[in-house]
Design a protein around this motif. Structure first.
Motif, PDB file in Angstrom:
ATOM      1  N   GLN A 172      42.376  52.268  -8.723  1.00 19.71           N
ATOM      2  CA  GLN A 172      41.352  51.744  -9.625  1.00 19.71           C
ATOM      3  C   GLN A 172      40.971  52.764 -10.699  1.00 19.71           C
ATOM      4  OE1 GLN A 172      38.551  50.678  -6.504  1.00 19.71           O
ATOM      5  NE2 GLN A 172      39.063  48.496  -6.713  1.00 19.71           N
ATOM      6  N   LYS A 173      40.834  54.018 -10.310  1.00 24.17           N
ATOM      7  CA  LYS A 173      40.473  55.063 -11.273  1.00 24.17           C
ATOM      8  C   LYS A 173      41.618  55.299 -12.269  1.00 24.17           C
ATOM      9  CE  LYS A 173      37.160  57.366  -8.254  1.00 24.17           C
ATOM     10  NZ  LYS A 173      35.961  57.459  -9.051  1.00 24.17           N
ATOM     11  N   PHE A 174      42.854  55.270 -11.781  1.00 20.61           N
ATOM     12  CA  PHE A 174      44.019  55.408 -12.650  1.00 20.61           C
ATOM     13  C   PHE A 174      44.017  54.304 -13.710  1.00 20.61           C
ATOM     14  CE2 PHE A 174      48.388  54.381 -13.797  1.00 20.61           C
ATOM     15  CZ  PHE A 174      48.945  55.623 -14.057  1.00 20.61           C
ATOM     16  N   LEU A 175      43.815  53.064 -13.284  1.00 22.21           N
ATOM     17  CA  LEU A 175      43.821  51.933 -14.214  1.00 22.21           C
ATOM     18  C   LEU A 175      42.667  52.007 -15.207  1.00 22.21           C
ATOM     19  CD1 LEU A 175      44.779  49.080 -11.742  1.00 22.21           C
ATOM     20  CD2 LEU A 175      46.217  50.061 -13.541  1.00 22.21           C
ATOM     21  N   THR A 176      41.504  52.407 -14.754  1.00 20.48           N
ATOM     22  CA  THR A 176      40.355  52.554 -15.652  1.00 20.48           C
ATOM     23  C   THR A 176      40.665  53.563 -16.750  1.00 20.48           C
ATOM     24  OG1 THR A 176      38.762  51.938 -13.943  1.00 20.48           O
ATOM     25  CG2 THR A 176      37.920  53.227 -15.796  1.00 20.48           C
ATOM     26  N   GLN A 229      43.618  54.514 -17.762  1.00 23.37           N
ATOM     27  CA  GLN A 229      44.684  53.965 -18.604  1.00 23.37           C
ATOM     28  C   GLN A 229      44.092  53.073 -19.682  1.00 23.37           C
ATOM     29  OE1 GLN A 229      48.189  51.742 -16.942  1.00 23.37           O
ATOM     30  NE2 GLN A 229      47.274  50.121 -18.173  1.00 23.37           N
ATOM     31  N   TYR A 230      43.209  52.161 -19.308  1.00 20.76           N
ATOM     32  CA  TYR A 230      42.629  51.237 -20.277  1.00 20.76           C
ATOM     33  C   TYR A 230      41.633  51.915 -21.206  1.00 20.76           C
ATOM     34  CZ  TYR A 230      45.122  47.089 -19.029  1.00 20.76           C
ATOM     35  OH  TYR A 230      46.124  46.174 -18.866  1.00 20.76           O
ATOM     36  N   GLU A 231      41.191  53.099 -20.876  1.00 16.72           N
ATOM     37  CA  GLU A 231      40.364  53.889 -21.786  1.00 16.72           C
ATOM     38  C   GLU A 231      41.224  54.755 -22.704  1.00 16.72           C
ATOM     39  OE1 GLU A 231      37.775  56.117 -19.204  1.00 16.72           O
ATOM     40  OE2 GLU A 231      36.485  54.394 -18.812  1.00 16.72           O
ATOM     41  N   GLY A 232      42.544  54.650 -22.561  1.00 19.81           N
ATOM     42  CA  GLY A 232      43.457  55.438 -23.389  1.00 19.81           C
ATOM     43  C   GLY A 232      43.626  56.877 -22.921  1.00 19.81           C
ATOM     44  N   LYS A 233      43.273  57.148 -21.676  1.00 19.96           N
ATOM     45  CA  LYS A 233      43.322  58.504 -21.119  1.00 19.96           C
ATOM     46  C   LYS A 233      44.456  58.621 -20.101  1.00 19.96           C
ATOM     47  CE  LYS A 233      38.323  58.909 -21.636  1.00 19.96           C
ATOM     48  NZ  LYS A 233      37.043  59.003 -20.911  1.00 19.96           N
ATOM     49  N   ILE A 234      45.661  58.322 -20.550  1.00 23.16           N
ATOM     50  CA  ILE A 234      46.806  58.293 -19.639  1.00 23.16           C
ATOM     51  C   ILE A 234      47.111  59.678 -19.077  1.00 23.16           C
ATOM     52  CG2 ILE A 234      49.295  57.850 -19.505  1.00 23.16           C
ATOM     53  CD1 ILE A 234      48.828  55.481 -21.356  1.00 23.16           C
ATOM     54  N   GLU A 235      47.017  60.697 -19.898  1.00 25.96           N
ATOM     55  CA  GLU A 235      47.301  62.052 -19.388  1.00 25.96           C
ATOM     56  C   GLU A 235      46.300  62.455 -18.306  1.00 25.96           C
ATOM     57  OE1 GLU A 235      47.901  64.790 -22.621  1.00 25.96           O
ATOM     58  OE2 GLU A 235      49.554  63.594 -23.400  1.00 25.96           O
ATOM     59  N   GLU A 236      45.047  62.107 -18.487  1.00 23.65           N
ATOM     60  CA  GLU A 236      44.034  62.392 -17.456  1.00 23.65           C
ATOM     61  C   GLU A 236      44.307  61.571 -16.197  1.00 23.65           C
ATOM     62  OE1 GLU A 236      39.198  62.027 -16.768  1.00 23.65           O
ATOM     63  OE2 GLU A 236      39.984  61.980 -18.818  1.00 23.65           O
ATOM     64  N   ALA A 237      44.707  60.311 -16.374  1.00 26.91           N
ATOM     65  CA  ALA A 237      45.038  59.458 -15.227  1.00 26.91           C
ATOM     66  C   ALA A 237      46.170  60.080 -14.421  1.00 26.91           C
ATOM     67  CB  ALA A 237      45.424  58.058 -15.708  1.00 26.91           C
ATOM     68  N   PHE A 238      47.194  60.569 -15.114  1.00 31.07           N
ATOM     69  CA  PHE A 238      48.323  61.193 -14.429  1.00 31.07           C
ATOM     70  C   PHE A 238      47.920  62.495 -13.766  1.00 31.07           C
ATOM     71  CE2 PHE A 238      51.205  58.104 -15.847  1.00 31.07           C
ATOM     72  CZ  PHE A 238      52.385  58.306 -15.159  1.00 31.07           C
ATOM     73  N   ALA A 239      47.162  63.310 -14.447  1.00 25.93           N
ATOM     74  CA  ALA A 239      46.757  64.601 -13.898  1.00 25.93           C
ATOM     75  C   ALA A 239      45.964  64.427 -12.600  1.00 25.93           C
ATOM     76  CB  ALA A 239      45.925  65.374 -14.927  1.00 25.93           C
ATOM     77  N   ASN A 240      45.143  63.398 -12.541  1.00 25.24           N
ATOM     78  CA  ASN A 240      44.259  63.217 -11.383  1.00 25.24           C
ATOM     79  C   ASN A 240      44.794  62.292 -10.301  1.00 25.24           C
ATOM     80  OD1 ASN A 240      42.198  64.908 -12.386  1.00 25.24           O
ATOM     81  ND2 ASN A 240      41.458  63.250 -13.679  1.00 25.24           N
ATOM     82  N   TYR A 241      45.620  61.290 -10.687  1.00 23.25           N
ATOM     83  CA  TYR A 241      45.932  60.231  -9.726  1.00 23.25           C
ATOM     84  C   TYR A 241      47.404  59.898  -9.575  1.00 23.25           C
ATOM     85  CZ  TYR A 241      40.946  59.796 -10.354  1.00 23.25           C
ATOM     86  OH  TYR A 241      39.614  60.079 -10.434  1.00 23.25           O
ATOM     87  N   GLY A 273      62.468  45.533 -16.852  1.00 22.13           N
ATOM     88  CA  GLY A 273      63.843  45.561 -16.381  1.00 22.13           C
ATOM     89  C   GLY A 273      64.445  46.938 -16.227  1.00 22.13           C
ATOM     90  N   MET A 274      63.606  47.962 -16.246  1.00 25.39           N
ATOM     91  CA  MET A 274      64.093  49.341 -16.112  1.00 25.39           C
ATOM     92  C   MET A 274      63.059  50.184 -15.363  1.00 25.39           C
ATOM     93  SD  MET A 274      63.310  50.883 -19.877  1.00 25.39           S
ATOM     94  CE  MET A 274      63.935  49.476 -20.746  1.00 25.39           C
ATOM     95  N   THR A 275      63.450  51.379 -15.002  1.00 25.84           N
ATOM     96  CA  THR A 275      62.553  52.306 -14.321  1.00 25.84           C
ATOM     97  C   THR A 275      61.994  53.301 -15.330  1.00 25.84           C
ATOM     98  OG1 THR A 275      63.848  52.101 -12.301  1.00 25.84           O
ATOM     99  CG2 THR A 275      62.375  53.996 -12.457  1.00 25.84           C
ATOM    100  N   HIS A 276      60.673  53.421 -15.363  1.00 24.08           N
ATOM    101  CA  HIS A 276      59.975  54.376 -16.230  1.00 24.08           C
ATOM    102  C   HIS A 276      59.587  55.571 -15.360  1.00 24.08           C
ATOM    103  CE1 HIS A 276      59.610  51.362 -19.418  1.00 24.08           C
ATOM    104  NE2 HIS A 276      59.429  50.502 -18.419  1.00 24.08           N
ATOM    105  N   LYS A 277      60.072  56.758 -15.735  1.00 22.49           N
ATOM    106  CA  LYS A 277      59.876  57.940 -14.892  1.00 22.49           C
ATOM    107  C   LYS A 277      58.868  58.907 -15.512  1.00 22.49           C
ATOM    108  CE  LYS A 277      64.441  57.545 -12.931  1.00 22.49           C
ATOM    109  NZ  LYS A 277      65.690  58.158 -12.577  1.00 22.49           N
ATOM    110  N   GLY A 278      57.927  59.337 -14.676  1.00 21.61           N
ATOM    111  CA  GLY A 278      56.973  60.365 -15.057  1.00 21.61           C
ATOM    112  C   GLY A 278      56.003  59.938 -16.148  1.00 21.61           C
ATOM    113  N   LEU A 279      55.227  60.903 -16.599  1.00 20.21           N
ATOM    114  CA  LEU A 279      54.220  60.670 -17.624  1.00 20.21           C
ATOM    115  C   LEU A 279      54.847  60.141 -18.904  1.00 20.21           C
ATOM    116  CD1 LEU A 279      51.394  60.870 -18.892  1.00 20.21           C
ATOM    117  CD2 LEU A 279      51.845  63.306 -19.283  1.00 20.21           C
ATOM    118  N   GLU A 280      55.915  60.752 -19.370  1.00 18.62           N
ATOM    119  CA  GLU A 280      56.534  60.328 -20.634  1.00 18.62           C
ATOM    120  C   GLU A 280      57.080  58.905 -20.539  1.00 18.62           C
ATOM    121  OE1 GLU A 280      56.058  61.862 -23.516  1.00 18.62           O
ATOM    122  OE2 GLU A 280      54.883  63.232 -22.277  1.00 18.62           O
ATOM    123  N   GLY A 281      57.689  58.561 -19.430  1.00 21.50           N
ATOM    124  CA  GLY A 281      58.183  57.195 -19.250  1.00 21.50           C
ATOM    125  C   GLY A 281      57.059  56.185 -19.241  1.00 21.50           C
ATOM    126  N   TYR A 282      55.958  56.534 -18.582  1.00 22.61           N
ATOM    127  CA  TYR A 282      54.830  55.611 -18.511  1.00 22.61           C
ATOM    128  C   TYR A 282      54.136  55.488 -19.862  1.00 22.61           C
ATOM    129  CZ  TYR A 282      51.094  52.950 -16.318  1.00 22.61           C
ATOM    130  OH  TYR A 282      50.224  51.955 -15.963  1.00 22.61           O
TER     131      TYR A 282
END
Length: 140
Positions: free
Chosen positions: A11-15, A17-29, A54-63
């Protein structure tokens, strides 16, 4: 960092993400082994219809690539996570989304299931199941 449940981590990761804080989401969750699939992997026909599926997205850059493609084309009008379940090392999320395509103005309306693989309290990856037909049609 406080101890949280796997469901709370998702839930925190998704929150974030939708706030545009993907790097923080990855760092924490997210775990360093993170891999994410939209619908099914190794599906060239699906990738032709929806470039981020239809493909696998790997790591922060892929996501980041996945989310920039998705939200570069679609505005999230609704993203309602209705239910969460934890089963062993997985979190299952059930919900509904409604996205509007910026160019075509068409609506992609879909129920969805998100499957999150957890590792030591962090998201190691997972898979998102949706009505890919609705998403693909919204792009036409």
């Amino acid at each position: 960092m406080e101890t949280i449940t796997n469901i709370e981590a998702v839930q925190k990761f998704l929150t974030l993400q939708y706030e545009g804080k993907i790097e923080e989401a990855f760092a924490n969750y997210a775990d360093s082994s993170f891999e994410w699939i939209v619908s099914s992997a190794n599906n060239n026909e699906l990738t032709t219809a929806i470039p981020w599926a239809g493909m696998t997205h790997k790591g922060l850059e892929g996501y980041k690539n996945l989310t920039s493609q998705l939200f570069g084309e679609y505005e999230a009008l609704e993203f309602d996570t209705k239910e969460f379940y934890e089963v062993q090392d997985k979190v299952i999320m059930i919900g509904h989304f409604k996205f509007k395509h910026y160019k075509t103005q068409k609506i992609a309306d879909s129920d969805f299931v998100g499957l999150f693989n957890m590792k030591n309290g962090k998201i190691a990856g997972g898979q998102f199941y949706e009505n890919t037909y609705a998403v693909a049609q919204g792009r036409k």
